[in-house]
Design a protein around this motif. Structure first.
Motif, PDB file in Angstrom:
ATOM      1  N   SER A  12      31.493   9.016  26.227  1.00  0.00           N
ATOM      2  CA  SER A  12      30.071   8.672  26.037  1.00  0.00           C
ATOM      3  C   SER A  12      29.220   9.932  26.120  1.00  0.00           C
ATOM      4  CB  SER A  12      29.611   7.680  27.114  1.00  0.00           C
ATOM      5  OG  SER A  12      29.569   8.334  28.362  1.00  0.00           O
ATOM      6  N   GLY A  13      27.992   9.809  25.628  1.00  0.00           N
ATOM      7  CA  GLY A  13      27.063  10.936  25.704  1.00  0.00           C
ATOM      8  C   GLY A  13      26.786  11.323  27.153  1.00  0.00           C
ATOM      9  N   SER A  14      26.632  10.327  28.014  1.00  0.00           N
ATOM     10  CA  SER A  14      26.341  10.622  29.427  1.00  0.00           C
ATOM     11  C   SER A  14      27.473  11.431  30.055  1.00  0.00           C
ATOM     12  CB  SER A  14      26.178   9.329  30.234  1.00  0.00           C
ATOM     13  OG  SER A  14      25.236   8.504  29.634  1.00  0.00           O
ATOM     14  N   GLU A  15      28.706  11.069  29.728  1.00  0.00           N
ATOM     15  CA  GLU A  15      29.842  11.851  30.262  1.00  0.00           C
ATOM     16  C   GLU A  15      29.799  13.283  29.736  1.00  0.00           C
ATOM     17  OE1 GLU A  15      34.070   9.967  30.736  1.00  0.00           O
ATOM     18  OE2 GLU A  15      33.009   8.999  29.096  1.00  0.00           O
ATOM     19  N   GLY A  21      12.628  13.948  27.732  1.00  0.00           N
ATOM     20  CA  GLY A  21      13.873  13.811  26.976  1.00  0.00           C
ATOM     21  C   GLY A  21      14.685  12.620  27.455  1.00  0.00           C
ATOM     22  N   PHE A  22      15.754  12.353  26.720  1.00  0.00           N
ATOM     23  CA  PHE A  22      16.677  11.290  27.128  1.00  0.00           C
ATOM     24  C   PHE A  22      18.092  11.857  27.056  1.00  0.00           C
ATOM     25  CE2 PHE A  22      19.400   7.648  26.911  1.00  0.00           C
ATOM     26  CZ  PHE A  22      18.778   6.692  27.692  1.00  0.00           C
ATOM     27  N   HIS A  23      18.841  11.719  28.169  1.00  0.00           N
ATOM     28  CA  HIS A  23      20.204  12.261  28.183  1.00  0.00           C
ATOM     29  C   HIS A  23      21.244  11.260  28.658  1.00  0.00           C
ATOM     30  CE1 HIS A  23      18.679  16.208  27.198  1.00  0.00           C
ATOM     31  NE2 HIS A  23      17.834  16.154  28.216  1.00  0.00           N
ATOM     32  N   GLY A  24      20.836  10.005  28.899  1.00  0.00           N
ATOM     33  CA  GLY A  24      21.808   9.012  29.351  1.00  0.00           C
ATOM     34  C   GLY A  24      21.461   8.507  30.737  1.00  0.00           C
ATOM     35  N   LEU A  25      22.243   7.545  31.217  1.00  0.00           N
ATOM     36  CA  LEU A  25      21.830   6.827  32.416  1.00  0.00           C
ATOM     37  C   LEU A  25      22.794   6.956  33.591  1.00  0.00           C
ATOM     38  CD1 LEU A  25      20.283   3.682  30.666  1.00  0.00           C
ATOM     39  CD2 LEU A  25      19.168   5.793  31.389  1.00  0.00           C
ATOM     40  N   LEU A  72      18.380  20.602  26.694  1.00  0.00           N
ATOM     41  CA  LEU A  72      17.352  19.840  25.969  1.00  0.00           C
ATOM     42  C   LEU A  72      17.887  19.338  24.637  1.00  0.00           C
ATOM     43  CD1 LEU A  72      14.683  22.252  24.396  1.00  0.00           C
ATOM     44  CD2 LEU A  72      16.981  22.939  25.019  1.00  0.00           C
ATOM     45  N   GLU A  73      17.209  18.345  24.077  1.00  0.00           N
ATOM     46  CA  GLU A  73      17.507  17.913  22.709  1.00  0.00           C
ATOM     47  C   GLU A  73      16.745  18.856  21.767  1.00  0.00           C
ATOM     48  OE1 GLU A  73      16.683  13.351  22.663  1.00  0.00           O
ATOM     49  OE2 GLU A  73      15.793  14.246  24.431  1.00  0.00           O
ATOM     50  N   PRO A  74      17.366  19.309  20.679  1.00  0.00           N
ATOM     51  CA  PRO A  74      16.635  20.183  19.754  1.00  0.00           C
ATOM     52  C   PRO A  74      15.446  19.465  19.109  1.00  0.00           C
ATOM     53  CG  PRO A  74      18.809  19.596  18.877  1.00  0.00           C
ATOM     54  CD  PRO A  74      18.765  19.097  20.287  1.00  0.00           C
ATOM     55  N   LEU A 112      22.356  22.356  24.162  1.00  0.00           N
ATOM     56  CA  LEU A 112      21.640  21.392  23.315  1.00  0.00           C
ATOM     57  C   LEU A 112      22.337  20.042  23.329  1.00  0.00           C
ATOM     58  CD1 LEU A 112      20.593  23.525  20.206  1.00  0.00           C
ATOM     59  CD2 LEU A 112      19.267  22.993  22.262  1.00  0.00           C
ATOM     60  N   ASP A 113      21.559  19.015  23.567  1.00  0.00           N
ATOM     61  CA  ASP A 113      22.048  17.640  23.499  1.00  0.00           C
ATOM     62  C   ASP A 113      21.847  17.176  22.055  1.00  0.00           C
ATOM     63  OD1 ASP A 113      22.219  14.884  23.416  1.00  0.00           O
ATOM     64  OD2 ASP A 113      21.310  14.582  25.384  1.00  0.00           O
ATOM     65  N   GLU A 114      22.950  17.152  21.308  1.00  0.00           N
ATOM     66  CA  GLU A 114      22.886  16.744  19.883  1.00  0.00           C
ATOM     67  C   GLU A 114      23.483  15.339  19.713  1.00  0.00           C
ATOM     68  OE1 GLU A 114      22.124  18.583  16.803  1.00  0.00           O
ATOM     69  OE2 GLU A 114      21.975  20.678  17.451  1.00  0.00           O
ATOM     70  N   VAL A 115      23.351  14.546  20.766  1.00  0.00           N
ATOM     71  CA  VAL A 115      23.947  13.204  20.738  1.00  0.00           C
ATOM     72  C   VAL A 115      23.345  12.355  19.614  1.00  0.00           C
ATOM     73  CG1 VAL A 115      24.086  11.044  22.071  1.00  0.00           C
ATOM     74  CG2 VAL A 115      24.708  13.210  23.137  1.00  0.00           C
ATOM     75  N   GLN A 116      22.035  12.459  19.408  1.00  0.00           N
ATOM     76  CA  GLN A 116      21.412  11.714  18.307  1.00  0.00           C
ATOM     77  C   GLN A 116      21.315  12.553  17.034  1.00  0.00           C
ATOM     78  OE1 GLN A 116      18.039   9.170  18.695  1.00  0.00           O
ATOM     79  NE2 GLN A 116      18.434   8.653  20.825  1.00  0.00           N
ATOM     80  N   THR A 117      21.173  13.857  17.205  1.00  0.00           N
ATOM     81  CA  THR A 117      20.834  14.700  16.049  1.00  0.00           C
ATOM     82  C   THR A 117      22.050  15.245  15.311  1.00  0.00           C
ATOM     83  OG1 THR A 117      20.606  16.521  17.630  1.00  0.00           O
ATOM     84  CG2 THR A 117      18.579  15.438  16.925  1.00  0.00           C
TER      85      THR A 117
HETATM   86  C1  LIG Z   1      19.949  12.298  23.168  1.00  0.00           C
HETATM   87  C2  LIG Z   1      20.888  11.450  23.991  1.00  0.00           C
HETATM   88  N1  LIG Z   1      21.690  12.035  24.885  1.00  0.00           N
HETATM   89  C3  LIG Z   1      22.560  11.333  25.625  1.00  0.00           C
HETATM   90  C4  LIG Z   1      22.648   9.951  25.510  1.00  0.00           C
HETATM   91  C5  LIG Z   1      23.602   9.173  26.341  1.00  0.00           C
HETATM   92  O1  LIG Z   1      24.653   8.706  25.556  1.00  0.00           O
HETATM   93  P1  LIG Z   1      25.508   7.437  26.016  1.00  0.00           P
HETATM   94  O2  LIG Z   1      24.634   6.241  25.921  1.00  0.00           O
HETATM   95  O3  LIG Z   1      26.658   7.414  25.045  1.00  0.00           O
HETATM   96  O4  LIG Z   1      25.966   7.693  27.405  1.00  0.00           O
HETATM   97  C6  LIG Z   1      21.814   9.302  24.581  1.00  0.00           C
HETATM   98  C7  LIG Z   1      21.874   7.840  24.439  1.00  0.00           C
HETATM   99  O5  LIG Z   1      21.086   7.203  23.788  1.00  0.00           O
HETATM  100  C8  LIG Z   1      20.916  10.061  23.805  1.00  0.00           C
HETATM  101  O6  LIG Z   1      20.104   9.493  22.915  1.00  0.00           O
END
Ligand SMILES: Cc1ncc(COP(=O)(O)O)c(C=O)c1O
Length: 455
Positions: A118-121, A145-149, A198-200, A231-236
């Protein structure tokens, strides 16, 4: 009100009893609790045969579209192979191949990969690796920003909604305003910092693009202070904004990136952290530490196979170039059609990661209901927009998680011209309704009443 078939109600009841009753209630209140039977490309078909266009892609998961036949074939083949999966005792050929291809596309300093689910991991991984590599504990992150929960990811987020009740969080983390290079410079000069994360392009904050030279200057500052740029490129990532990474728009070479969501085509959970050799070697620094950071599902063969097939599809179908062209057209046409409306503040984005931002109306007549609903819940206005798009026009969309006045537009990259046209026509009708009809506002009042009745 939405009516479900008896068998579907049973499904809801079991879910309410055993999983999360509030989720069912929320979907009911928003009149979005439908049963999806078949999903392919951009289209979702419901049990009452409605065709819904997906303009959110599971928050940028479905870049190749839902249930791509080539991805399904690759997964079936992998299952038929009956090869090693979750063995935890072998060298995975598929993980090596996927890592090689991801690093080649990412370029710059990114030469090694760590896989998770997952992105959070992925975010937990960059926190640990940045601290191990630099020997420093301080972490900076961009506000909103958003990086997961998970707890580590929440420690890099400023929005109280996600954090309330779950603390305490990791020590030694601090926010800086996104796009403010002077603030970053002050923080980096004040004490040693392990990483700036950060997210770009900030997704849930409202598809916020950085000032043109911000990321390059942030990188130079980080380098001069011995701080890693992450850089958190989880969405981008995965061609969502045109190039493989959003970083490629801005000419930066981060020390680590986090990839997830679209990596495995929307069918198997997977994420990856790409990093420099030096960072990887700091963590896996001896035989004794060969597995000091790992996770059970890391490198699982279905996820790796899905990742390889997804890359093939993205590239064979030229979906990055398609995202660029479709996005430009979408923004141009939306700006033309929505420019005249009082409450439309901005249309922006890159590739197929876009947004329409709304603002408080200047007209007195609209301001009264708008402010009344805002007092009940700040997300009420946006949520009624989303509901209208869904109910009246068969468009699935969402507002941004940390910016309730911004409607996110992120269809699968396989979206067609006709589907984009249908979206634009639908949005125009709903925005027009907001400005010209009392129905929109009385519907919002109905939702507000139902929300208040269920709390
Ligand atoms: C930019 C970004 N980073 C990290 C995450 C966390 O990813 P995950 O939900 O797969 O843990 C998200 C989830 O929406 C996200 O949008």
């Amino acid at each position: 009100m939405l009516k479900k078939a008896p068998a579907e109600n049973v499904v809801d009841e079991i879910y309410e009893r055993r999983v999360n009753p509030q989720w069912v209630r929320l979907l009911d209140v928003l009149q979005m609790n439908v049963t999806y039977l078949q999903c392919s490309g951009t289209e979702l078909v419901t049990s009452d045969s409605r065709r819904i266009l997906d303009f959110i892609s599971g928050y940028c998961v479905h870049n190749i579209g839902h249930n791509h036949p080539r991805l399904i074939a690759a997964l079936k083949e992998e299952l038929d192979r009956a090869g090693p999966a979750m063995l935890q005792s072998h060298v995975s050929d598929l993980a090596g191949e996927l890592a090689e291809r991801l690093c080649a596309r990412a370029g710059g300093r990114l030469t090694k990969a760590f896989f998770a689910s997952s992105g959070s991991e992925g975010i937990e991984t960059v926190i640990k690796f940045a601290r191990a590599h630099t020997g420093r504990s301080g972490l900076l992150y961009a506000a909103d920003g958003f990086h997961g929960l998970t707890c580590g990811a929440l420690s890099l987020m400023s929005n109280e909604f996600w954090k309330g009740g779950f603390g305490p969080f990791l020590p030694d983390t601090e926010a800086v305003p996104f796009g403010d290079i002077e603030a970053l410079e002050r923080k980096l000069a004040a004490r040693p910092i392990a990483a700036f994360i950060l997210e770009p392009i900030q997704g849930e904050a409202g598809i916020r693009l950085p000032p043109p030279d911000y990321l390059a200057r942030a990188q130079a500052l980080c380098r001069s202070h011995g701080t890693l740029l992450v850089l958190d490129e989880v969405q981008t990532g995965f061609y969502r904004t045109g190039p493989f990474l959003a970083a490629h728009h801005f000419g930066v070479e981060p020390d680590m990136i986090v990839l997830a969501k679209a990596i495995s085509g929307g069918l198997i959970p997977c994420s990856a952290v790409l990093m420099s050799d030096a960072i990887c070697n700091s963590v896996y620094s001896s035989l004794k530490r060969a597995f000091v950071h790992t996770t059970t599902f890391s490198e699982n063969s279905l996820a790796m196979r899905a990742g390889l097939a997804t890359l093939d599809i993205l590239e064979d179908e030229n979906l990055g170039a398609r995202a660029t062209a479709m996005g430009e057209r979408l923004r141009l046409r939306l700006s033309e059609r929505l420019g005249k409306y009082d409450m439309v503040a901005d249309v922006r984005g890159l590739g197929l990661l876009n947004a329409i931002e709304f603002k408080t109306p200047s007209s007195y007549l609209l301001r009264i209901p708008f402010e009344a609903f805002g007092k009940i819940h700040p997300g009420m206005f946006g949520q009624v927009l989303v509901m209208r798009l869904f109910k009246d026009h068969g468009i699935l969309s969402q507002i941004c998680g940390n910016n309730f006045m911004t409607l996110k537009i992120a269809p699968p990259l396989v979206v067609t011209d006709e589907q984009i046209d249908a979206y634009i026509a639908a949005v125009e009708k709903v925005v027009d309704l907001v400005h010209t009809s009392t129905t929109f506002w009385s519907e919002a009042l109905g939702i507000a009443r139902r929300v208040l009745a269920t709390v």
